[in-house]
Design an enzyme around this catalytic site. Sequence first.
Site, PDB file in Angstrom:
ATOM      1  N   HIS A 116     -13.655  -0.883 -10.035  1.00  0.00           N
ATOM      2  CA  HIS A 116     -12.207  -0.626  -9.507  1.00  0.00           C
ATOM      3  C   HIS A 116     -11.592   0.543 -10.428  1.00  0.00           C
ATOM      4  O   HIS A 116     -11.575   0.555 -11.445  1.00  0.00           O
ATOM      5  CB  HIS A 116     -11.795  -2.152 -10.085  1.00  0.00           C
ATOM      6  CG  HIS A 116     -10.049  -2.036  -9.787  1.00  0.00           C
ATOM      7  ND1 HIS A 116      -9.647  -2.987  -8.722  1.00  0.00           N
ATOM      8  CD2 HIS A 116      -9.112  -1.515 -10.583  1.00  0.00           C
ATOM      9  CE1 HIS A 116      -8.398  -2.742  -8.578  1.00  0.00           C
ATOM     10  NE2 HIS A 116      -7.802  -2.120  -9.964  1.00  0.00           N
ATOM     11  N   HIS A 150      -5.718  -5.382 -18.782  1.00  0.00           N
ATOM     12  CA  HIS A 150      -5.800  -4.138 -19.339  1.00  0.00           C
ATOM     13  C   HIS A 150      -4.338  -4.237 -20.120  1.00  0.00           C
ATOM     14  O   HIS A 150      -3.770  -5.187 -19.957  1.00  0.00           O
ATOM     15  CB  HIS A 150      -5.656  -3.137 -18.396  1.00  0.00           C
ATOM     16  CG  HIS A 150      -4.729  -3.401 -17.293  1.00  0.00           C
ATOM     17  ND1 HIS A 150      -4.835  -4.170 -16.514  1.00  0.00           N
ATOM     18  CD2 HIS A 150      -3.721  -2.629 -17.096  1.00  0.00           C
ATOM     19  CE1 HIS A 150      -3.698  -3.981 -15.452  1.00  0.00           C
ATOM     20  NE2 HIS A 150      -3.099  -3.157 -16.136  1.00  0.00           N
ATOM     21  N   GLU A 161       4.854  -0.830 -16.722  1.00  0.00           N
ATOM     22  CA  GLU A 161       4.744  -1.133 -15.595  1.00  0.00           C
ATOM     23  C   GLU A 161       5.911  -2.032 -14.907  1.00  0.00           C
ATOM     24  O   GLU A 161       5.827  -3.265 -15.391  1.00  0.00           O
ATOM     25  CB  GLU A 161       3.263  -1.589 -15.041  1.00  0.00           C
ATOM     26  CG  GLU A 161       1.978  -0.994 -15.679  1.00  0.00           C
ATOM     27  CD  GLU A 161       0.915  -1.783 -15.351  1.00  0.00           C
ATOM     28  OE1 GLU A 161       0.497  -2.596 -14.529  1.00  0.00           O
ATOM     29  OE2 GLU A 161      -0.103  -1.244 -15.991  1.00  0.00           O
ATOM     30  N   TYR A 190       0.001  -9.889  -3.413  1.00  0.00           N
ATOM     31  CA  TYR A 190      -0.526  -8.932  -4.355  1.00  0.00           C
ATOM     32  C   TYR A 190      -1.926  -9.540  -4.811  1.00  0.00           C
ATOM     33  O   TYR A 190      -2.091 -10.657  -5.355  1.00  0.00           O
ATOM     34  CB  TYR A 190       0.321  -8.599  -5.471  1.00  0.00           C
ATOM     35  CG  TYR A 190      -0.097  -7.542  -6.289  1.00  0.00           C
ATOM     36  CD1 TYR A 190      -0.707  -6.253  -6.012  1.00  0.00           C
ATOM     37  CD2 TYR A 190      -0.261  -7.579  -7.723  1.00  0.00           C
ATOM     38  CE1 TYR A 190      -1.211  -5.366  -6.727  1.00  0.00           C
ATOM     39  CE2 TYR A 190      -0.802  -6.901  -8.595  1.00  0.00           C
ATOM     40  CZ  TYR A 190      -1.313  -5.522  -8.322  1.00  0.00           C
ATOM     41  OH  TYR A 190      -1.630  -4.669  -9.122  1.00  0.00           O
ATOM     42  N   HIS A 243       5.353  -5.405 -17.125  1.00  0.00           N
ATOM     43  CA  HIS A 243       4.301  -5.447 -17.933  1.00  0.00           C
ATOM     44  C   HIS A 243       4.434  -4.283 -18.808  1.00  0.00           C
ATOM     45  O   HIS A 243       4.350  -3.059 -18.131  1.00  0.00           O
ATOM     46  CB  HIS A 243       3.003  -5.383 -17.226  1.00  0.00           C
ATOM     47  CG  HIS A 243       2.685  -6.817 -16.265  1.00  0.00           C
ATOM     48  ND1 HIS A 243       2.574  -6.828 -15.091  1.00  0.00           N
ATOM     49  CD2 HIS A 243       2.795  -7.897 -16.742  1.00  0.00           C
ATOM     50  CE1 HIS A 243       2.666  -8.004 -14.752  1.00  0.00           C
ATOM     51  NE2 HIS A 243       2.621  -8.901 -15.679  1.00  0.00           N
ATOM     52  N   HIS A 273      -2.295  -7.698 -19.653  1.00  0.00           N
ATOM     53  CA  HIS A 273      -1.883  -8.517 -18.384  1.00  0.00           C
ATOM     54  C   HIS A 273      -3.135  -8.220 -17.598  1.00  0.00           C
ATOM     55  O   HIS A 273      -4.052  -7.487 -17.835  1.00  0.00           O
ATOM     56  CB  HIS A 273      -0.767  -8.039 -17.624  1.00  0.00           C
ATOM     57  CG  HIS A 273      -0.562  -6.534 -17.368  1.00  0.00           C
ATOM     58  ND1 HIS A 273      -0.379  -5.409 -18.234  1.00  0.00           N
ATOM     59  CD2 HIS A 273      -0.846  -5.982 -16.274  1.00  0.00           C
ATOM     60  CE1 HIS A 273      -0.540  -4.475 -17.849  1.00  0.00           C
ATOM     61  NE2 HIS A 273      -0.834  -4.613 -16.488  1.00  0.00           N
TER      62      HIS A 273
END
Length: 453
Positions: free
Chosen positions: A304, A347, A353, A362, A378, A384
């Site tokens: 990813h 992460h 964010e 989402y 975040h 998160h």
Amino acid sequence: MTDQAPSGLRPAATGSGLSPGYMSGFGNGFESEALPGALPVGRNSPQTCPYGLYAEQISGSPFTAPRTTNERSWLYRIRPTVMHWGAFRKVDAGFWRTAPAPEVELPPAPLRWDPVPIPAEPLSFVEGIRTMTTAGDAGAQAGMGAHLFFATRSMQDEYFTNADGEMLVVPQEGALRFRTEFGVIEVAPGEIVVIPRGVKVAVELLGGPARGYLCENYGGAFTLPERGPIGANCLANPRDFLTPVAAYEDRDAPGTMLVKWGGTLWAAEIAHSPLDVVAWHGNYAPYKYDLRRFSPVGPILFDHADPSIFTVLTSPSETPGTANIDFVIFSDRWLVAENTFRPPWYHLNVMSEFMGLVYGVYDAKTGGGFRPGGASLHNTLLPHGPDVDAFERASTSELKPHKLEGTLAFMFETRFPQKVSRFAAETPSLQKEYGAYGRKLAKHFDPNRPEAR
Ligand SMILES: O=C(O)Cc1cc(O)ccc1O
Ligand SMILES: [Fe+2]
């Protein structure tokens, strides 16, 4: 009133779906005139201008900025802006906050909000701003404000300009018309509009009430990110950005000029529409973009990638690679990666964010709590990742090619920590339980089973 339909230097309509009211390209040196010959030829400041117009320059960068970041336009208008500048009185900015605005102190936990319902009261686009977070310092031209907006009435003989920041508007419900000094822009959910700082606008509803998100960019103007090894195509392509052709209002009527300047709102009575630009040229102008034109690039074998691959626009800071703001979208795309946990990984990010959802689901939050019109924060280095539902699904599902469809989430990501507004901290839409979503994840560790789960 003699509102003029756009004419003059119209681009030819093309197979790209370009409407005749817009010109295509990003940061071009555009030129447009609503009356033939209104644009002086070969010079900016003739002794007198065609049609008795005044010449005026608006500078979005210092005069001396390097060519790549130098932004200015020349406007040929019925009255120069000094004539639209009255005796200003300070007015209540409502729920609009400007950094620095340390209103509340909250624990370092993730935050999420249900959609805030559109209020029933009459609210113009300016009156309906609800600041969620602020970051940096508008006076230092660094940082941003993340706001919700609500509009239940059109601005009538009211005009607005924001000296504090460039405005990136993300409609989520309802369509809007931005009458600007440069021409008319219409946007609906799925599209964005960007209004450079200092550009005058009047915002109208194109139907029912509207709701959405606003990123107020105090820093460097949004620009396209470098593509690096991706090459010359994909992501947001310059030709899909649309700037309006010139259109002017020759309207003498009492009105109000609203100016946001230095974090405060000011109003002056004026006697004519300031949207009186008959012709203009330059590279400092508002534009719209249909986010469904974004061509995502991503991992086609495994893993990813960082979400920076989905950057539509970036506001650079003085530090290379360290954005004042990245505007990132998560839109329809194929997931094909083999032996891969496909949603975002867990992460901690030194950038903060702020996220919103225009429509759909989402992929990191399939458990139901992140809803269209809602928002999440975040903040700097707060842990998160996927909720338990998304984690379990993604860990156990068969990894066939899978298309994420009918989805549009976005992120305003900034290098600065975000301060939560009092409105955001006190609205009933704040989800009290969200901070604990991580604790619902199960422990899967078994020292006797070295194979993957
Ligand atoms: O946290 C989020 O949901 C946004 C995000 C998405 C992604 O694919 C990778 C990193 C990231 O911050
Ligand atoms: Fe993230």
